[in-house]
Write a protein that holds these residues in place. Structure first.
Motif, mmCIF file in Angstrom:
data_model
loop_
_atom_site.group_PDB
_atom_site.id
_atom_site.type_symbol
_atom_site.label_atom_id
_atom_site.label_comp_id
_atom_site.label_asym_id
_atom_site.label_seq_id
_atom_site.Cartn_x
_atom_site.Cartn_y
_atom_site.Cartn_z
ATOM 1 N N ALA A 29 -3.583 -37.939 5.833
ATOM 2 C CA ALA A 29 -3.866 -38.795 4.685
ATOM 3 C C ALA A 29 -4.469 -37.971 3.522
ATOM 4 O O ALA A 29 -3.713 -37.952 2.386
ATOM 5 C CB ALA A 29 -4.611 -39.995 4.917
ATOM 6 N N ALA A 30 -5.078 -36.889 3.772
ATOM 7 C CA ALA A 30 -5.776 -36.198 2.909
ATOM 8 C C ALA A 30 -4.726 -34.977 2.318
ATOM 9 O O ALA A 30 -4.844 -34.951 1.391
ATOM 10 C CB ALA A 30 -6.888 -35.402 3.219
ATOM 11 N N VAL A 31 -4.102 -34.409 3.404
ATOM 12 C CA VAL A 31 -3.251 -33.536 3.137
ATOM 13 C C VAL A 31 -2.048 -34.108 2.356
ATOM 14 O O VAL A 31 -1.485 -33.447 1.310
ATOM 15 C CB VAL A 31 -2.661 -32.941 4.281
ATOM 16 N N THR A 32 -1.351 -35.309 2.482
ATOM 17 C CA THR A 32 -0.427 -35.937 1.831
ATOM 18 C C THR A 32 -1.018 -36.163 0.353
ATOM 19 O O THR A 32 0.026 -35.834 -0.423
ATOM 20 C CB THR A 32 -0.035 -37.180 2.354
ATOM 21 N N TRP A 33 -2.108 -36.689 0.138
ATOM 22 C CA TRP A 33 -2.497 -36.874 -1.103
ATOM 23 C C TRP A 33 -2.836 -35.544 -2.186
ATOM 24 O O TRP A 33 -2.211 -35.431 -3.190
ATOM 25 C CB TRP A 33 -3.780 -37.678 -0.895
ATOM 26 N N LEU A 34 -3.270 -34.533 -1.164
ATOM 27 C CA LEU A 34 -3.422 -33.567 -1.982
ATOM 28 C C LEU A 34 -2.246 -32.612 -2.584
ATOM 29 O O LEU A 34 -2.077 -32.099 -3.539
ATOM 30 C CB LEU A 34 -4.202 -32.311 -1.298
ATOM 31 N N GLU A 35 -0.998 -32.889 -1.504
ATOM 32 C CA GLU A 35 0.317 -32.294 -1.894
ATOM 33 C C GLU A 35 0.589 -32.958 -3.045
ATOM 34 O O GLU A 35 1.472 -32.518 -3.871
ATOM 35 C CB GLU A 35 1.159 -32.244 -0.445
ATOM 36 N N SER A 36 0.422 -34.402 -3.144
ATOM 37 C CA SER A 36 1.074 -35.088 -4.275
ATOM 38 C C SER A 36 0.541 -34.633 -5.618
ATOM 39 O O SER A 36 0.943 -34.676 -6.566
ATOM 40 C CB SER A 36 0.756 -36.767 -3.904
ATOM 41 N N ARG A 37 -1.042 -34.491 -5.411
ATOM 42 C CA ARG A 37 -1.565 -34.100 -6.556
ATOM 43 C C ARG A 37 -1.265 -32.716 -7.153
ATOM 44 O O ARG A 37 -0.983 -32.550 -8.087
ATOM 45 C CB ARG A 37 -3.098 -33.856 -6.358
ATOM 46 N N GLU A 38 -0.850 -31.827 -6.203
ATOM 47 C CA GLU A 38 -0.442 -30.326 -6.419
ATOM 48 C C GLU A 38 1.143 -30.470 -7.048
ATOM 49 O O GLU A 38 1.488 -29.599 -7.868
ATOM 50 C CB GLU A 38 -0.524 -29.491 -5.351
ATOM 51 N N ALA A 39 1.819 -31.611 -6.762
ATOM 52 C CA ALA A 39 2.959 -31.788 -7.291
ATOM 53 C C ALA A 39 3.073 -32.406 -8.724
ATOM 54 O O ALA A 39 4.020 -32.642 -9.166
ATOM 55 C CB ALA A 39 4.005 -32.502 -6.250
ATOM 56 N N GLY A 40 1.909 -32.702 -9.369
ATOM 57 C CA GLY A 40 1.565 -33.407 -10.385
ATOM 58 C C GLY A 40 1.913 -34.947 -10.298
ATOM 59 O O GLY A 40 1.931 -35.564 -11.539
ATOM 60 N N GLU A 41 2.079 -35.600 -8.882
ATOM 61 C CA GLU A 41 2.026 -36.968 -9.175
ATOM 62 C C GLU A 41 0.786 -37.743 -8.834
ATOM 63 O O GLU A 41 0.927 -39.213 -8.963
ATOM 64 C CB GLU A 41 3.028 -37.214 -7.619
ATOM 65 N N GLU A 42 -0.179 -37.183 -8.744
ATOM 66 C CA GLU A 42 -1.484 -37.865 -8.579
ATOM 67 C C GLU A 42 -2.600 -36.983 -9.397
ATOM 68 O O GLU A 42 -2.343 -35.847 -9.507
ATOM 69 C CB GLU A 42 -2.222 -37.749 -7.064
ATOM 70 N N SER A 43 -3.779 -37.829 -9.726
ATOM 71 C CA SER A 43 -4.855 -36.956 -10.395
ATOM 72 C C SER A 43 -6.094 -37.320 -9.244
ATOM 73 O O SER A 43 -6.095 -37.920 -8.502
ATOM 74 C CB SER A 43 -5.182 -37.621 -11.439
ATOM 75 N N TRP A 44 -7.099 -36.665 -9.595
ATOM 76 C CA TRP A 44 -8.429 -36.555 -8.843
ATOM 77 C C TRP A 44 -8.650 -38.045 -8.929
ATOM 78 O O TRP A 44 -9.563 -38.517 -7.862
ATOM 79 C CB TRP A 44 -9.427 -35.711 -9.173
ATOM 80 N N ASP A 45 -8.658 -38.911 -9.959
ATOM 81 C CA ASP A 45 -8.989 -40.422 -9.920
ATOM 82 C C ASP A 45 -8.044 -41.474 -9.269
ATOM 83 O O ASP A 45 -8.489 -42.413 -9.387
ATOM 84 C CB ASP A 45 -9.300 -40.718 -11.510
ATOM 85 N N ALA A 46 -6.896 -41.059 -8.805
ATOM 86 C CA ALA A 46 -6.071 -41.873 -8.193
ATOM 87 C C ALA A 46 -6.283 -42.303 -6.935
ATOM 88 O O ALA A 46 -7.195 -41.774 -6.157
ATOM 89 C CB ALA A 46 -4.688 -41.151 -8.030
#
Length: 235
Positions: free
Chosen positions: A218-235
């Motif tokens: 779960a953590a890695v998937t979220w971080l990968e999405s953030r690195e791709a610009g799809e998520e922010s730290w607040d998401a």
């Protein structure tokens, strides 16, 4: 021949305890997400908030840099360390090794009173889930691992684990703050505790390993999405 210690070996216990308190407060603020990854840590702001000297704050920040929670940028300016998907995956892989080892050692060495402590903590986690108390959920998870590693009887493993545990504190806070994921974590905790109490070493190791792989994914998937610009730290 005198019995007094040389002056440079004298102990300053009150100051030592103050440094510990300052360190704990800043660390907790980072883990809880009050200071976000990448955010500057302003010495004056920390001094004012904690009502302590710059010396105490600087010593705490140096220790947090050693722990991997703080990094130092240009001109020596400290900021909360960023967490990447690659770093997180590596930390969780190592954490699985340590926790599975601790589970087996706990089964072999822990007294019955420690098993009772774990059962009580699992019940507390469930109660905190029902009330939506994130602070309590985080406190219970910390207490669970303190009991597990303390009664595993290997301080070296415990020390290494604590540093890893702090480094992914923000990810834990985010995960446990989401009701669906927190419910899944509660079910996994129940299974882990059941195996430990039953003195089932392999069952405990398997349950701990499964738990780590689930939170890691779960953590890695979220971080990968953030690195791709799809998520922010607040998401």
């Amino acid at each position: 021949m005198g019995s007094e210690l040389p002056e440079d070996l004298s102990l300053d216990r009150p100051q030592e305890l103050l440094r510990d308190r300052v360190l704990a407060r800043i660390r907790q603020a980072i883990v809880a997400g009050r200071y976000r990854p990448g955010q500057r840590l302003l010495e004056k702001e920390l001094c004012d908030a904690l009502d302590v000297s710059r010396t105490s704050v600087r010593e705490a920040l140096r220790q947090l840099e050693i722990e991997g929670l703080v990094e130092v940028g240009p001109r020596g300016r400290p900021f909360v360390a960023e967490m990447t998907a690659v770093k997180a995956r590596q930390i969780y892989e190592f954490r699985e090794v340590l926790e599975c080892a601790a589970g087996r050692l706990f089964v072999a060495r822990a007294p019955e009173s420690a098993c009772a402590e774990l059962q009580a903590l699992a019940a507390r986690f469930r109660a905190a889930l029902d009330t939506g108390d994130l602070v309590e959920r985080l406190a219970v998870k910390q207490a669970f691992y303190d009991v597990l590693f303390t009664h595993a009887g290997n301080p070296a493993i415990h020390s290494v684990f604590d540093q890893l545990f702090h480094r992914i504190g923000f990810l834990r806070s985010r995960s446990l703050g989401q009701q669906v994921r927190a419910e899944a974590r509660a079910a996994e905790l129940d299974q882990i505790v059941a195996c430990l109490v039953a003195r089932d070493a392999e069952g405990a190791a398997n349950a701990l390993g499964k738990h780590i792989r689930m939170v890691s994914a779960a953590a890695v998937t979220w971080l990968e999405s953030r690195e791709a610009g799809e998520e922010s730290w607040d998401a």
